[in-house]
Design a protein around this motif. Structure first.
Motif, PDB file in Angstrom:
ATOM      1  N   VAL A 100       0.981  -1.186  -0.003  1.00 42.08           N
ATOM      2  CA  VAL A 100       0.047   0.177   0.010  1.00 42.08           C
ATOM      3  C   VAL A 100       0.697   1.279  -0.257  1.00 42.08           C
ATOM      4  CG1 VAL A 100      -1.793   1.174   1.078  1.00 42.08           C
ATOM      5  CG2 VAL A 100      -1.586  -1.508   1.413  1.00 42.08           C
ATOM      6  N   GLU A 101       0.617   2.216  -0.653  1.00 41.82           N
ATOM      7  CA  GLU A 101       0.943   3.766  -0.586  1.00 41.82           C
ATOM      8  C   GLU A 101       1.169   4.088   0.936  1.00 41.82           C
ATOM      9  OE1 GLU A 101       1.713   6.391  -3.453  1.00 41.82           O
ATOM     10  OE2 GLU A 101       2.696   4.530  -3.774  1.00 41.82           O
ATOM     11  N   PRO A 102       1.980   4.696   1.133  1.00 37.50           N
ATOM     12  CA  PRO A 102       2.270   5.400   2.570  1.00 37.50           C
ATOM     13  C   PRO A 102       1.216   6.407   2.577  1.00 37.50           C
ATOM     14  CG  PRO A 102       4.259   5.728   1.703  1.00 37.50           C
ATOM     15  CD  PRO A 102       3.369   4.998   0.675  1.00 37.50           C
ATOM     16  N   LEU A 103       0.462   6.411   3.913  1.00 36.58           N
ATOM     17  CA  LEU A 103      -0.359   7.812   4.178  1.00 36.58           C
ATOM     18  C   LEU A 103       0.247   8.772   4.167  1.00 36.58           C
ATOM     19  CD1 LEU A 103      -3.463   8.538   4.902  1.00 36.58           C
ATOM     20  CD2 LEU A 103      -2.799   8.216   7.063  1.00 36.58           C
ATOM     21  N   LEU A 104       1.290   9.114   5.022  1.00 42.44           N
ATOM     22  CA  LEU A 104       1.919   9.997   5.214  1.00 42.44           C
ATOM     23  C   LEU A 104       3.416   9.845   4.986  1.00 42.44           C
ATOM     24  CD1 LEU A 104       2.144  12.952   6.814  1.00 42.44           C
ATOM     25  CD2 LEU A 104       2.969  11.649   8.629  1.00 42.44           C
ATOM     26  N   GLU A 105       3.981  10.751   4.122  1.00 42.37           N
ATOM     27  CA  GLU A 105       5.464  10.551   3.716  1.00 42.37           C
ATOM     28  C   GLU A 105       6.191  11.721   3.993  1.00 42.37           C
ATOM     29  OE1 GLU A 105       5.954   8.995  -0.234  1.00 42.37           O
ATOM     30  OE2 GLU A 105       7.866   8.499   0.160  1.00 42.37           O
ATOM     31  N   VAL A 106       6.903  11.856   5.026  1.00 44.96           N
ATOM     32  CA  VAL A 106       7.818  13.061   5.153  1.00 44.96           C
ATOM     33  C   VAL A 106       9.029  12.951   4.783  1.00 44.96           C
ATOM     34  CG1 VAL A 106       8.692  14.421   7.228  1.00 44.96           C
ATOM     35  CG2 VAL A 106       6.318  13.518   7.483  1.00 44.96           C
ATOM     36  N   THR A 107       9.572  13.845   3.973  1.00 43.86           N
ATOM     37  CA  THR A 107      10.938  13.910   3.392  1.00 43.86           C
ATOM     38  C   THR A 107      11.920  14.988   3.896  1.00 43.86           C
ATOM     39  OG1 THR A 107       9.711  13.274   1.496  1.00 43.86           O
ATOM     40  CG2 THR A 107      11.962  12.868   1.305  1.00 43.86           C
ATOM     41  N   ASP A 108      12.763  14.757   4.450  1.00 46.57           N
ATOM     42  CA  ASP A 108      13.998  15.790   4.637  1.00 46.57           C
ATOM     43  C   ASP A 108      13.339  17.179   5.236  1.00 46.57           C
ATOM     44  OD1 ASP A 108      16.088  14.690   3.973  1.00 46.57           O
ATOM     45  OD2 ASP A 108      15.852  15.001   1.749  1.00 46.57           O
ATOM     46  N   LEU A 109      12.537  17.010   6.361  1.00 49.48           N
ATOM     47  CA  LEU A 109      11.974  18.208   6.939  1.00 49.48           C
ATOM     48  C   LEU A 109      12.836  19.044   7.822  1.00 49.48           C
ATOM     49  CD1 LEU A 109       8.800  19.069   6.857  1.00 49.48           C
ATOM     50  CD2 LEU A 109       8.579  17.717   8.934  1.00 49.48           C
ATOM     51  N   VAL A 110      12.688  20.084   7.582  1.00 55.38           N
ATOM     52  CA  VAL A 110      13.568  21.117   8.374  1.00 55.38           C
ATOM     53  C   VAL A 110      12.866  22.162   8.885  1.00 55.38           C
ATOM     54  CG1 VAL A 110      15.563  22.611   8.307  1.00 55.38           C
ATOM     55  CG2 VAL A 110      15.489  20.489   7.104  1.00 55.38           C
ATOM     56  N   LYS A 111      13.118  22.389  10.205  1.00 60.44           N
ATOM     57  CA  LYS A 111      12.750  23.732  10.648  1.00 60.44           C
ATOM     58  C   LYS A 111      13.554  24.436  11.453  1.00 60.44           C
ATOM     59  CE  LYS A 111       9.631  26.788  11.923  1.00 60.44           C
ATOM     60  NZ  LYS A 111       8.747  27.438  10.970  1.00 60.44           N
ATOM     61  N   GLU A 112      13.880  25.647  10.805  1.00 58.66           N
ATOM     62  CA  GLU A 112      14.961  26.639  11.511  1.00 58.66           C
ATOM     63  C   GLU A 112      14.285  27.959  12.148  1.00 58.66           C
ATOM     64  OE1 GLU A 112      17.456  27.455   8.180  1.00 58.66           O
ATOM     65  OE2 GLU A 112      18.625  25.738   8.096  1.00 58.66           O
ATOM     66  N   TYR A 113      15.020  28.254  13.084  1.00 58.43           N
ATOM     67  CA  TYR A 113      14.580  29.467  13.903  1.00 58.43           C
ATOM     68  C   TYR A 113      15.853  30.259  14.110  1.00 58.43           C
ATOM     69  CZ  TYR A 113      10.308  26.944  15.553  1.00 58.43           C
ATOM     70  OH  TYR A 113       9.017  26.339  15.779  1.00 58.43           O
ATOM     71  N   PRO A 114      15.629  31.687  13.774  1.00 63.22           N
ATOM     72  CA  PRO A 114      16.591  32.404  13.995  1.00 63.22           C
ATOM     73  C   PRO A 114      17.183  32.740  15.528  1.00 63.22           C
ATOM     74  CG  PRO A 114      14.765  33.550  13.744  1.00 63.22           C
ATOM     75  CD  PRO A 114      14.187  32.263  13.478  1.00 63.22           C
ATOM     76  N   LEU A 115      18.416  32.309  15.748  1.00 62.38           N
ATOM     77  CA  LEU A 115      18.755  32.701  16.953  1.00 62.38           C
ATOM     78  C   LEU A 115      18.457  33.969  17.679  1.00 62.38           C
ATOM     79  CD1 LEU A 115      21.978  30.625  17.195  1.00 62.38           C
ATOM     80  CD2 LEU A 115      19.856  30.050  18.326  1.00 62.38           C
ATOM     81  N   ALA A 116      18.561  34.280  18.971  1.00 58.01           N
ATOM     82  CA  ALA A 116      18.143  35.248  19.322  1.00 58.01           C
ATOM     83  C   ALA A 116      19.667  36.335  19.159  1.00 58.01           C
ATOM     84  CB  ALA A 116      18.343  35.490  21.045  1.00 58.01           C
ATOM     85  N   GLU A 117      19.189  37.609  18.898  1.00 62.62           N
ATOM     86  CA  GLU A 117      20.280  38.492  18.297  1.00 62.62           C
ATOM     87  C   GLU A 117      21.592  38.358  19.114  1.00 62.62           C
ATOM     88  OE1 GLU A 117      19.198  42.636  18.180  1.00 62.62           O
ATOM     89  OE2 GLU A 117      17.654  42.326  16.940  1.00 62.62           O
ATOM     90  N   LYS A 118      21.452  38.249  20.298  1.00 60.30           N
ATOM     91  CA  LYS A 118      22.670  38.331  20.995  1.00 60.30           C
ATOM     92  C   LYS A 118      23.819  37.185  20.812  1.00 60.30           C
ATOM     93  CE  LYS A 118      20.222  38.577  24.776  1.00 60.30           C
ATOM     94  NZ  LYS A 118      20.060  38.202  26.580  1.00 60.30           N
TER      95      LYS A 118
END
Lengths: 339, 602
Positions: free
Chosen positions: B294-312
């Motif tokens: 069966v085809e996968p229901l959910l396929e996550v590929t190379d997921l990236v989440k970046e947050y800017p670091l605090a200015e300091k």
């Protein structure tokens, strides 16, 4: 150093506000009903002399042109002439602002000195007589109109008891104002070593300051009580108690500093209210403050005076907010000036 | 051991004054605690274990009243002692540490100063030696760079560090008794193990008696000499740890032991303990994975989440103003290879996985590992920086999170949240809460049809229909959890994201809810993405497990295999840290950790 830069940046952030205030007050004063030229020319003037005055005041030019001239004057520190008093607006503000500030700050000081202990006591003993007293005073402070409190105090302490001097201005007519240093008569008199004048100035100040204090006390006491109640039920106060710290220390180093932030916010708001709202008190006590000056100017379309007043107030508020923000960072290490 | 107990609690009864009248919280509780002994006080919420412990120090407040019995400590009767006498005892003879250590420390006072406050009050140290003593305490609880941490504020420290500070504060005056109230609840398992190891080691070294309050039987089993089981204000059973687990006498103890997920228990074991009849659907084996074709229901590929670091801490990309002011750039906190451009923090760093239809996948890891960020992105509540999320054949990562609420796919992915109380609107009834997604995402139909549909959902999740008109505060934790589940399945989702759905529940309630979730998945053919830190729970409910660490998946595989023979050292550390007990095990052969501890303490 870093903190100084932050503070300068905060000032920078206030600049757009100030520009906005300058534009809006300029437009609003121009939109006021009534013709300043007609008022200035006097009751007997005919159309021609009114027109002459109009040209002299520069009111015949286009709005952008007038605004440009206004900005140029402002840059040189010239706020224009007050039509109603004939004095430069800057002079008027400089002589009257200290009177208002002295009154407001004294009122606020009295309010703080009464409200904070009252709120703390009420919070530590909920349901006790202190708590009920606190509630009574808060209700009274909120529900009694400020002019009523003022007149009531005058009636009791001046008319009936005769303890207070006549409620007419900052100093009894038999005294000379002390040499100008801060503009606060009480402080200037002390600086000059003139105890009698100090007492006289203080006596004049007592009733109007008390009137303001009763008004300012209510929100302060209420916020102190609520904030203390919340902090006293927090986990870290429980820790302090579980560690056997004495109640006094639990209150002074654990509970109160943490309760201070909302109290400080309220204090700033109350101060802003008072600066604007003490016009009634100034009227009742014939106090030569900035509020009564502004009201009179507004009634006769004295645009320069109104503009100057609003600008002075705006600067005060900006400074006040900055002071409160700095106080936050001193009290709470989690607050940074960045935000 | 001496014959005179350190702490004697004798027929203690406590009542609380409430608006609805007097509530009896304790009914004649009696036990003793010897010097140097570690006793576990276990039970579910409302069992009175905290009331008992707080009462020892007289910390219950004016609403509580001792209606009978006494607490003796040394030669003193705590229940009749004056407040000033109690204050002398608190912090010096008996100390306490609490749950939620960060909240239990004064947020605007440096932690070192808070330790000093205790020392100044209870020790004879001269003023100039206080700071040194405080730093020494920080050193003893193994805080690195104690001189620097002395001046830190609680918000600058992790939860585990804050608990170490609390321990330092509690032990500063060498008390004879330490009361620890759920000291590791809310902390990660590895942190929990480190804290508990430290606590027990310090207690043994100082010959200090410890009263450990916990809802976690595993912790109690691993660290306590004796265990007292409480239920509804009564002490139902007490005894040496090994005896208690080998031969529990009281039915409640048996139920508690059975309901606690263990490395080898099954859902049927747990559910049997609660006295609830198992659902007929639960008989299918837990390993029924959908066929691979069966085809996968959910396929996550190379997921990236970046947050800017605090200015300091921004390492590059300094604005002209910052350069003007001559800020020295600092390097980013992490130094792993293949890190993103400096100045950003990668919360999720190239995560790929699939979920098949009908499959249940567990996502485990400690706080800050990126599991919640990942699940939020899959739920389309958060936009990924890059990567693809294919759900049901469509790339849903392309739809901005702000607009996904209006997408027809919204109904396909639903969430069950961690806190059953906070995730329900307190002003909406259970009925309104369940009806909300139907009104928004489906065709609700007319009034009676909607009512029928919601009543059917309530039946399905085992929520009595008459409770539908109640508000959240009128429901129990388990009932609120059921409302949250009913709300999530109301629009027939294909994928259910469960974010620690049972971590706020008591074990017996947890068992029932887990069984419900398992049954629902089979009946409705949903897929689960189960986010949790509790490996034993994950094993019960999931076919496959993904272990996340620092934004990456470090190991994945079938639940049974991964939890019994992990490959990655991090997975091993995680599994090792889970407190456990061997109910029918030989008391002479304690777990290696426990044995090591015993040796270290002697």
């Amino acid at each position: 150093m870093a903190r100084l830069i932050m503070i300068l940046r905060r000032f920078g952030q206030a600049l757009p506000t100030l520009v906005g205030i300058i534009v809006v007050t300029f437009l609003l004063t121009r939109a006021l009903p009534g013709d300043p030229a007609a008022y200035f020319a006097g009751a007997a003037a005919d159309a021609e002399s009114i027109e002459e005055v109009r040209v002299m005041l520069g009111l015949d030019r286009s709005l952008p042109e007038q605004f440009w001239i206004y900005l140029g004057d402002l840059a040189q520190g010239d706020l224009g002439m007050s039509i109603s008093t004939g004095q430069p607006v800057l002079t008027e503000i400089l002589t009257r602002l200290p009177a208002s500030l002295e009154l407001t700050l004294t009122g606020l000081l009295i309010a703080v000195v009464i409200a904070l202990p009252l709120g703390i006591l009420a919070a530590t003993r909920p349901g006790s007589w202190v708590d009920h007293l606190c509630r009574l005073i808060v209700t009274a402070g909120v529900s009694l109109p400020i002019f009523f409190t003022g007149l009531f105090l005058v009636y009791i302490f001046y008319y009936l008891a005769g303890w207070a001097p006549s409620p007419l201005g900052r100093l009894d007519i038999f005294f000379l104002p002390p040499p100008h240093v801060t503009g606060f008569y009480t402080i200037d008199a002390l600086l000059a070593g003139d105890v009698e004048t100090f007492q006289a100035a203080l006596a004049q100040l007592a009733l109007p300051a008390l009137t303001l204090a009763i008004f300012a006390l209510a929100p302060l006491a209420r916020m102190t009580r609520a904030s203390m109640l919340q902090v006293l039920s927090s986990d870290f106060v429980r820790t302090a108690r579980a560690n056997g710290l004495p109640p006094g220390q639990v209150l002074s180093t654990y509970a109160f500093p943490n309760a201070l932030l909302p109290i400080l916010t309220t204090l700033g708001m109350v101060f802003s209210f008072l600066l604007g709202a003490n016009v009634l008190v100034e009227k009742v006590f014939a106090w030569p403050g900035i509020g009564s000056f502004a009201i009179e100017a507004l009634i006769v379309s004295d645009y320069a005076a109104v503009q100057g007043f609003v600008l002075a107030m705006a600067l005060l508020f900006v400074g006040l907010n900055l002071a409160i923000d700095i106080a936050y960072t001193v009290i709470d290490p989690r607050v940074s000036l960045d935000a | 051991m001496t014959s005179v107990p350190l702490l004697t609690i004798d027929e203690l009864s406590v009542a609380f004054k409430t608006r609805k009248g007097t509530v009896q919280a304790l009914h004649g509780v009696s036990f003793t605690l010897e010097k140097g002994e570690i006793i576990g006080l276990v039970g579910e919420s409302g069992s009175g274990k905290s009331v008992t412990a707080y009462n020892v120090l007289g910390l219950l407040g004016p609403a509580a009243r001792v209606t009978g019995g006494r607490i003796g400590f040394g030669g003193m009767t705590m229940t009749t002692a004056r407040e000033s006498a109690l204050r002398e005892i608190r912090g010096r003879e008996i100390s306490m540490i609490f749950q939620n250590p960060r909240g239990a420390l004064n947020p605007i006072r440096p932690v070192g100063r808070q330790i000093e406050d205790v020392l100044r009050e209870h020790s004879d140290l001269p003023r100039h030696k206080l700071k040194g003593a405080a730093i020494d305490m920080l050193h003893q609880v193994r805080i690195n760079e104690p001189e620097r941490r002395y001046a830190a504020y609680p918000f600058e420290l992790s939860g585990g560090m804050c608990q170490r500070v609390m321990i330092a504060m509690a032990l500063a005056c060498e008390p004879a008794l330490l009361i620890a109230d759920e000291p590791t609840t809310g902390l990660d398992v590895t942190t929990q193990k480190a804290i508990m190891d430290l606590l027990v080691e310090l207690a043994r070294a100082r010959h200090m008696a410890t009263l450990l309050i916990t809802h976690d039987l595993g912790i109690a089993a691993q660290y306590c000499d004796r265990i007292m089981v409480m239920e509804k204000g009564r002490l139902v059973e007490g005894g040496a740890t090994a005896d208690l687990f080998r031969a529990p006498r009281h039915p409640y103890t048996r139920k508690l032991i059975a309901a606690t997920p263990r490395p080898d228990s099954t859902l049927a074991d747990l559910i049997a303990s609660t006295g609830t009849p198992a659902r007929p659907a639960a008989e299918a084996p837990a390993t029924a994975v959908a066929p691979n074709a069966v085809e996968p229901l959910l396929e996550v590929t190379d997921l990236v989440k970046e947050y800017p670091l605090a200015e300091k801490t921004k390492a590059s990309g300094l604005g002209p103003l910052q350069r003007w002011f001559g800020r020295t750039p600092q390097t980013a906190g992490k130094d792993e290879p293949g890190q993103p451009p400096a100045g950003v923090f990668r919360a999720v760093d190239g995560v790929s996985f699939t979920v098949m239809p009908g499959e249940s996948v567990g996502l485990v890891g400690e706080s800050g590992c990126g599991k919640s960020t990942t699940s939020s992105m899959v739920a389309r509540l958060l936009d990924p920086t890059s990567g693809a999320i294919r759900f049901d054949g469509q790339d849903i990562a392309a739809v901005p999170a702000g607009r996904f609420a209006r997408s027809p796919l919204r109904a396909g992915i639903q969430m069950v949240f961690q806190d059953p109380t906070d995730s329900l609107n307190p002003r909406h009834t259970a009925f309104a809460a369940i009806a909300e997604p139907i009104r928004r995402l489906a065709t609700p139909g007319d009034g009676p049809a909607l009512t029928r549909r919601i009543e059917a959902l309530a039946d399905r999740v085992g929520l009595p229909r008459e409770l539908l008109s109640r508000f959240p505060h009128q429901l129990s934790g388990g009932q609120k959890a059921r409302v949250g589940i009913a709300r999530a399945i109301a629009v027939d989702p294909k994928l259910l994201i469960l974010d620690e759905p049972t971590s706020a529940l008591d074990v017996s309630v947890q068992a029932v809810v887990l069984e419900l979730l398992d049954g629902l998945r089979r009946e409705l053919g949903m897929s689960y993405l189960f986010v949790s830190h509790d490996l034993n729970v994950v094993r019960l409910l999931c076919h496959r497990v993904l272990v996340m660490h620092r934004g990456r998946i470090v190991e994945s595989g079938p639940a049974e295999r991964l939890l019994t023979s992990p490959d990655h050292p991090y997975t091993k550390a995680l599994i090792d840290a889970v407190p456990h007990f061997v109910p029918d095990g030989d008391p002479a052969a304690p777990t290696p950790e426990a044995a090591a501890l015993k040796l270290a303490g002697e």
